[in-house]
Write a protein that holds these residues in place. Sequence first.
Motif, mmCIF file in Angstrom:
data_model
loop_
_atom_site.group_PDB
_atom_site.id
_atom_site.type_symbol
_atom_site.label_atom_id
_atom_site.label_comp_id
_atom_site.label_asym_id
_atom_site.label_seq_id
_atom_site.Cartn_x
_atom_site.Cartn_y
_atom_site.Cartn_z
ATOM 1 N N TRP A 1 20.391 39.751 5.501
ATOM 2 C CA TRP A 1 21.016 38.507 6.591
ATOM 3 C C TRP A 1 19.973 38.006 7.174
ATOM 4 O O TRP A 1 17.585 38.874 6.424
ATOM 5 C CB TRP A 1 21.263 38.618 7.852
ATOM 6 N N ASP A 2 18.921 36.279 7.370
ATOM 7 C CA ASP A 2 18.155 36.206 8.003
ATOM 8 C C ASP A 2 18.247 35.922 9.322
ATOM 9 O O ASP A 2 18.581 35.772 10.095
ATOM 10 C CB ASP A 2 18.302 35.089 7.835
ATOM 11 N N MET A 3 16.471 36.892 9.731
ATOM 12 C CA MET A 3 16.745 37.725 10.621
ATOM 13 C C MET A 3 15.872 36.672 11.730
ATOM 14 O O MET A 3 15.506 37.368 12.988
ATOM 15 C CB MET A 3 16.692 39.215 10.873
ATOM 16 N N ILE B 1 16.447 51.620 15.622
ATOM 17 C CA ILE B 1 16.634 52.131 14.370
ATOM 18 C C ILE B 1 18.001 50.951 13.260
ATOM 19 O O ILE B 1 17.919 50.605 12.266
ATOM 20 C CB ILE B 1 16.578 53.237 13.894
ATOM 21 N N VAL B 2 17.756 49.899 14.537
ATOM 22 C CA VAL B 2 19.456 48.941 14.233
ATOM 23 C C VAL B 2 18.579 47.265 13.735
ATOM 24 O O VAL B 2 18.464 47.572 12.524
ATOM 25 C CB VAL B 2 19.922 48.197 15.225
ATOM 26 N N ASP B 3 17.501 47.736 13.920
ATOM 27 C CA ASP B 3 16.701 46.100 13.977
ATOM 28 C C ASP B 3 16.026 46.308 12.981
ATOM 29 O O ASP B 3 15.672 45.801 12.396
ATOM 30 C CB ASP B 3 15.766 46.223 15.441
ATOM 31 N N THR C 1 24.921 49.331 8.165
ATOM 32 C CA THR C 1 23.676 48.307 8.132
ATOM 33 C C THR C 1 24.514 47.055 6.778
ATOM 34 O O THR C 1 24.087 45.886 6.460
ATOM 35 C CB THR C 1 22.751 48.139 8.663
ATOM 36 N N ASP C 2 24.218 48.452 5.768
ATOM 37 C CA ASP C 2 23.874 47.762 3.979
ATOM 38 C C ASP C 2 25.086 47.193 4.202
ATOM 39 O O ASP C 2 25.333 46.080 3.543
ATOM 40 C CB ASP C 2 23.586 48.945 3.104
#
Length: 432
Positions: A229-231, A219-221, A122-123
């Motif tokens: 990122w703007d989530m 864990i992804v969220d 993810t990073d």
Amino acid sequence: MRVTIDPTTEGVLNADAGSTVRRTVLPSGVRVLTEEMPGVRSVSIGYWIAVGSRHEADHQYGSTHFLEHLLFKGTQRRSTMDIASAFDTVGGESNAMTSKESTCYYARVLDEDLPLAVDVLTDMVTSAVLDPAEMETERAVILEELAMAEDDPTDVVQERFASQVLDGHPLGRPIGGTREAIEAAARDDVWAHFNHWYRPDELVITAAGGVDHDTLCRIVDEALQDSRWDMSRRSAPAALQAAQEQHIPVRAGTETISKPVEQAQVILGGRGMRAGDEDRFALTLMHSILGAGMSSRLFQEIRERRGLAYSTFSFSAGFTDAGYFGLYAGCLPSRVEQVTSVMADELERIATEPVTAEELTRAKGQLRGATVLGMEETSARMSRLGGAELVRGEFVDISDTLAEVDAITAEDITRVAARLASSERAITVVTP
């Protein structure tokens, strides 16, 4: 079981061997697909972005593959060494692959180390810095990679053949770009390419093995919330790439590339089928009979009976909206014309004369075994989920695949071969 994927909703199905396939769309538009395989202690996980070399603007040519390298070269939180050592520390594996239609960053770890893999991947995908100094280092590495490919005549003939049968289309360009494009690549252009494609609605995460779907989604969220990122915005997933077949002209005739080689490389072929074509299983069986393995017609006729080549086979490449096929052989330069003639004859023969019952039975057995054995690997199942989401728009389990293979007839093989044989022909030769 064959299930059409609804782009916006969650789904659950029981697949082969007791595995469970699930799909969730997070509020941000990120899609998560898993296949839980009972009794498996490892997990293969992939972060897919539906961007490949075909999607690049002219001034960004080579950027997709450039990014594959650069995302391992540091983020806002991790150095290059941090990324490299993260998976080594737990005995895991990580890598990436760029194709003409997608990019995937993937890892294989023990089930207990899945949170680590999610955090690192993810990073990388959300927060890479594309450091200018690292970009210059990787520019040199990629130029070495291109030089290595240019020194391999088999790579050269494959790349030049693709450009010939997909004349003028971005699908016909080399995935890694050209030396001129990489030398000219500007950091701002690569950065713009990254920001355009690497966003929540374009991200697909697939995992297979000892994975719990709900835990992975959580864990992804969490990892995405901590990213660059703007989530905060809700978003629908990006639309599936257009699957309507596209007619791309073939640059017919023979094209010769001169290289200082001892053995000539020859490919004869033309337009093929897109990846989701209903005849794709019949096409695979046709290739099994024509040019896959030592019992194939090309191998028996060109190598065993005539002694004209050491290596010969047939192949296909399929994309969302187009495809091509080819018959390959490596032979002495003096035998190019004879080998090409035999390949053309064998293509015409399989397109006009029914294959034998023995050939069809052997091809089905070959495909059944390859399919089932291939799906024993968690990485293969992870990739299957990626293809279902990004290319075909449907999930087909192994049992249904085998049933479709068993239903194929000799007439189907002839019909599919005739489709290929009717294409305009291109011949590409690398020779001294």
